[in-house]
Design an enzyme around this catalytic site. Structure first.
Site, PDB file in Angstrom:
ATOM      1  N   LYS A  77      44.759   1.625  68.008  1.00 61.55           N
ATOM      2  CA  LYS A  77      45.349   1.392  66.851  1.00 61.55           C
ATOM      3  C   LYS A  77      45.812   0.618  65.508  1.00 61.55           C
ATOM      4  O   LYS A  77      44.931  -0.493  65.746  1.00 61.55           O
ATOM      5  CB  LYS A  77      46.990   0.850  67.575  1.00 61.55           C
ATOM      6  CG  LYS A  77      47.834   0.253  66.762  1.00 61.55           C
ATOM      7  CD  LYS A  77      49.295  -0.425  67.612  1.00 61.55           C
ATOM      8  CE  LYS A  77      50.942  -0.169  66.356  1.00 61.55           C
ATOM      9  NZ  LYS A  77      50.122  -0.991  64.838  1.00 61.55           N
ATOM     10  N   GLU A 134      44.835  -4.656  68.740  1.00 62.62           N
ATOM     11  CA  GLU A 134      46.437  -5.256  68.965  1.00 62.62           C
ATOM     12  C   GLU A 134      46.471  -3.785  70.055  1.00 62.62           C
ATOM     13  O   GLU A 134      47.016  -4.141  70.639  1.00 62.62           O
ATOM     14  CB  GLU A 134      46.642  -3.850  67.479  1.00 62.62           C
ATOM     15  CG  GLU A 134      48.113  -4.442  66.885  1.00 62.62           C
ATOM     16  CD  GLU A 134      48.805  -3.464  66.300  1.00 62.62           C
ATOM     17  OE1 GLU A 134      50.117  -4.170  66.340  1.00 62.62           O
ATOM     18  OE2 GLU A 134      47.992  -3.616  65.369  1.00 62.62           O
ATOM     19  N   ASP A 171      76.664  27.750  41.959  1.00 66.93           N
ATOM     20  CA  ASP A 171      76.869  28.799  42.476  1.00 66.93           C
ATOM     21  C   ASP A 171      76.200  29.608  42.634  1.00 66.93           C
ATOM     22  O   ASP A 171      76.696  30.896  42.299  1.00 66.93           O
ATOM     23  CB  ASP A 171      78.859  29.156  43.534  1.00 66.93           C
ATOM     24  CG  ASP A 171      77.920  29.309  44.738  1.00 66.93           C
ATOM     25  OD1 ASP A 171      77.130  29.643  45.358  1.00 66.93           O
ATOM     26  OD2 ASP A 171      78.931  30.069  45.255  1.00 66.93           O
ATOM     27  N   GLY A 202      74.695  26.352  53.438  1.00 66.96           N
ATOM     28  CA  GLY A 202      75.171  26.483  54.674  1.00 66.96           C
ATOM     29  C   GLY A 202      75.245  27.860  54.773  1.00 66.96           C
ATOM     30  O   GLY A 202      76.322  28.174  55.642  1.00 66.96           O
ATOM     31  N   GLY A 203      75.768  28.854  54.070  1.00 65.32           N
ATOM     32  CA  GLY A 203      75.930  30.144  53.752  1.00 65.32           C
ATOM     33  C   GLY A 203      74.386  30.562  52.955  1.00 65.32           C
ATOM     34  O   GLY A 203      72.671  30.852  53.450  1.00 65.32           O
ATOM     35  N   GLY A 232      73.815  30.800  49.809  1.00 63.73           N
ATOM     36  CA  GLY A 232      73.472  30.628  48.543  1.00 63.73           C
ATOM     37  C   GLY A 232      72.953  28.800  47.948  1.00 63.73           C
ATOM     38  O   GLY A 232      72.838  27.965  49.538  1.00 63.73           O
ATOM     39  N   ARG A 283      80.013  24.560  57.628  1.00 65.67           N
ATOM     40  CA  ARG A 283      81.089  26.328  57.078  1.00 65.67           C
ATOM     41  C   ARG A 283      81.112  26.978  58.611  1.00 65.67           C
ATOM     42  O   ARG A 283      80.967  26.671  59.919  1.00 65.67           O
ATOM     43  CB  ARG A 283      79.679  26.906  56.660  1.00 65.67           C
ATOM     44  CG  ARG A 283      78.999  26.041  55.484  1.00 65.67           C
ATOM     45  CD  ARG A 283      79.805  25.761  54.167  1.00 65.67           C
ATOM     46  NE  ARG A 283      81.023  26.712  53.865  1.00 65.67           N
ATOM     47  CZ  ARG A 283      80.689  27.626  52.684  1.00 65.67           C
ATOM     48  NH1 ARG A 283      79.368  27.608  51.712  1.00 65.67           N
ATOM     49  NH2 ARG A 283      81.488  28.669  52.529  1.00 65.67           N
ATOM     50  N   ALA A 284      82.153  27.139  58.682  1.00 67.22           N
ATOM     51  CA  ALA A 284      82.827  28.325  59.615  1.00 67.22           C
ATOM     52  C   ALA A 284      82.404  29.705  59.127  1.00 67.22           C
ATOM     53  O   ALA A 284      83.098  30.817  59.360  1.00 67.22           O
ATOM     54  CB  ALA A 284      84.955  28.428  59.138  1.00 67.22           C
ATOM     55  N   ARG A 285      81.217  29.599  59.603  1.00 72.45           N
ATOM     56  CA  ARG A 285      80.309  30.753  60.159  1.00 72.45           C
ATOM     57  C   ARG A 285      79.745  30.360  62.179  1.00 72.45           C
ATOM     58  O   ARG A 285      79.343  29.534  61.829  1.00 72.45           O
ATOM     59  CB  ARG A 285      79.631  30.982  59.242  1.00 72.45           C
ATOM     60  CG  ARG A 285      80.070  31.022  58.138  1.00 72.45           C
ATOM     61  CD  ARG A 285      79.279  31.016  57.023  1.00 72.45           C
ATOM     62  NE  ARG A 285      80.212  30.590  55.512  1.00 72.45           N
ATOM     63  CZ  ARG A 285      79.829  31.430  54.013  1.00 72.45           C
ATOM     64  NH1 ARG A 285      78.326  31.284  53.836  1.00 72.45           N
ATOM     65  NH2 ARG A 285      80.206  31.240  53.266  1.00 72.45           N
TER      66      ARG A 285
END
Length: 615
Positions: free
Chosen positions: A34, A171, A445, A481-482, A484, A552-554
């Site tokens: 160390k 050390e 997007d 989250g998909g 793109g 995301r609802a996937r």
């Protein structure tokens, strides 16, 4: 076995962090000495840059080291290592390192490299540590370097090694789990075993003496983030250190203590309290049950470490923070909302409770819509724009001159109420209640043909950002989250919705005209076959885009995650961050990629419109 990934040289890499251990653990480990110095990462790509543990560029403070590293036979590289000072016996000494930086005399510093993260277009971080280190050893040995060295692996029993280290007065040792990849987090794959108790402390004050400084008063942050008193440091100072410290301490004096509870001192002790911004390292015999150090000896100042992160080191495994208590009861928490992973409503609630510190400032006073899925993501989903028909407790409403009242999520309680009512996704407007008629951002997007490889998305994002940059606009990125990427362009509210939408549409048409084989300015699946549609339609009044940090609802419950521009090329997709791994990223971030977004002042100018052919 994992393979190196080809990619551009990253602009930033956060270091892998080390966990404290009290003894060598079972299993196969690689051990090194160390080194008693400061962590430093070297980026070699046309020019050399030296970065501290917290990402500060210290290249100008070490010009000789930078010059030597520039002679390495590489096109590009990232090296992790430690900058130290060696004494006459060739052993690391800590205090002179601080003096070297204070005086600007750094030509004698030595850089010990111990890991190679990137080399000539190849990201090595997924490779086993043994392979990375062997490549680094060969790289350093094949160059003529005076002040750059390789930190050797010591193939001996770690207990014997510790005994020898103790005799030399050094050390301790560092262990790295054999076969482990490099991760910018504290995950237990790297450990440190110290000979003596050593710890960083926040300097909260000092006692005055005839020589100027009698002792340093030190503190630590407790689990609640409060600064608590940890005692006094009276020994270990040399005359040079005291001379350097006096003006620094005087400049930080304040009338009252920053400690949670002020300690009591014997009569006659002259105390000066300080702003809690300095960090020092101390060796000590023990910490008493009251939290005070015994037999403390000053080792040096730690300007490479922020005071806000200093707390007592523990050798116990780190546990994730408890979710924030929200006073909202989550019913049916055991209900599975994503059959592909088995994730439940309770786990979704825990995610939103914990991510609130990141998410809520970006949602503040911004109208939202919700995607609700009472029967999970495989059941029917509802897009809710207002509270008509279903009032959600704690969510504020704002009446608009036209249209139904808008919903606002300004508190953790409101966020959890939305989750309790089966909300999974949160979408937000491009304006705030300060002036709903004038957007404070526009979003592009990038929506690809699902058949396109991810590399096309990376290239497309870079191209769009270049166009924005040429127009004079600063942009920020987040994964959708998909499939793109969302490019966010902040604006000082000035133009109305029509003007902003027209401008964003003109950008899209301009890009589609420049490269029609890659981009489409027209929506619909038929128009994006083999191409990427740049969606500008979200820049209309009342339109929304999934919010940063929203789930995301996937399948997989991915998260829409803010990222650095430089990170994009390293990602494997727009869905790589999920509620199961997102906090490994957030906890390791040195700086928020969107930290300066709220303060970015820019408007759409007449010159920009002229470039795009808008009258």
């Amino acid at each position: 076995m994992a393979r190196a990934k080809m990619s551009p040289c990253p602009a930033k890499i956060a270091p892998q962090l080390v966990s404290l251990a009290t003894s060598p653990p079972p299993g196969k480990w690689l051990y090194e000495v160390k080194l008693d110095g400061w962590r430093m990462l070297a980026r070699c790509d046309q020019v050399v840059r030296l970065f501290t543990r917290n990402g500060f560029d210290w290249t100008k403070r070490m010009p000789r080291l930078a010059k030597e590293l520039a002679t390495l036979k590489v096109d590009s590289a990232w090296i992790d290592g430690e900058v130290i000072v060696l004494n006459e016996e060739g052993l690391p000494v800590f205090q002179p390192l601080q003096s070297a930086f204070n005086t600007g005399k750094t030509d004698h510093l030595i850089y010990f490299g111990f890991d190679l993260l990137f080399l000539n277009g190849a990201d090595l971080r997924d490779l086993p540590v043994e392979i990375r280190r062997e490549q680094l050893r060969e790289l350093i040995e094949n160059a003529s370097l005076e002040h750059v060295r390789f930190s050797e692996t010591l193939d001996v029993d770690p207990r014997h090694l510790l005994e020898n280290i103790r005799r030399l007065g050094m050390e301790g040792i560092v262990g790295k789990r054999a076969g482990s990849p490099y991760r910018s987090e504290r995950n237990g794959d790297w450990i440190k075993i110290k000979i003596h108790h050593r710890q960083e402390f926040v300097v909260v004050g000092y006692t005055r003496a005839a020589a100027g400084i009698g002792s340093l008063l030190i503190g630590l942050h407790n689990d609640a983030g409060e600064l608590t008193y940890a005692g006094r440091v009276k020994s270990g100072f040399d005359s040079r250190t005291l001379t350097e410290l006096r003006p620094r301490l005087r400049a930080l004096e304040r009338p009252v203590t920053a400690l949670k509870d002020s300690p009591r001192f014997t009569k006659g002790v002259d105390v000066a309290w300080l702003e809690p911004v300095l960090v020092c390292e101390v060796r000590y015999a023990e910490i008493t049950p009251k939290g005070n150090v015994r037999h403390a000896v000053f080792q040096g100042m730690r300007d490479d470490k922020p005071a806000a992160g200093i707390s007592l080191e523990s050798s116990t495994p780190e546990q994730p923070p408890e979710p924030r208590k929200t006073q909202i009861r989550i019913t049916h928490g055991e209900r599975v909302i994503d059959p592909s992973t088995g994730l439940t409503k309770r786990q979704l609630a825990d995610y939103y409770a914990r991510v609130g510190d990141w998410m809520l400032p970006l949602l503040h006073d911004r109208p939202v819509s919700l995607v609700r899925a009472p029967d999970g993501i495989e059941g029917e989903q509802f897009f809710q724009r207002n509270t008509t028909g279903l009032a959600i407790p704690d969510i504020e409403t704002m009446h608009r001159p036209s249209g139904k009242p808008a919903m606002l999520i300004n508190t953790s309680k409101a966020l959890m109420s939305a989750v309790q009512m089966s909300a999974i996704e949160i979408h937000a407007w491009n304006a705030t209640t300060t002036d709903l008629s004038r957007p404070d951002r526009f979003i592009l997007d990038l929506d690809p043909d699902p058949a396109l490889p991810w590399l096309h998305m990376i290239e497309a994002t870079h191209l769009v950002c270049v166009v924005l940059q040429e127009l004079g606009l600063v942009s920020f990125l987040k994964t959708s989250g998909g499939k793109g990427i969302h490019i966010v362009v902040p604006l000082t509210p000035k133009d109305d919705w029509t003007a902003v939408k027209t401008f964003s549409q003109a950008i899209v048409k301009h890009i589609a005209k420049l490269i029609p084989e890659r981009f489409s300015a027209v929506s619909g699946p038929k128009n994006r076959v083999g191409r990427i549609f740049i969606d500008y339609l979200r820049n209309s009044s009342g339109a929304t885009t999934v919010a940063a940090y929203s789930v995301r609802a996937r399948p997989g419950l991915a998260v829409s995650m803010p990222i650095w521009h430089e990170e994009l090329s390293m990602l494997q997709g727009a869905h790589v961050f999920t509620i199961q791994n997102v906090f490994r990223r957030l906890d390791s971030l040195i700086e928020d990629p969107w930290a300066v977004l709220p303060n970015t002042a820019q408007t759409i100018t007449a010159q920009m419109r002229k470039k795009l052919g808008i009258r």
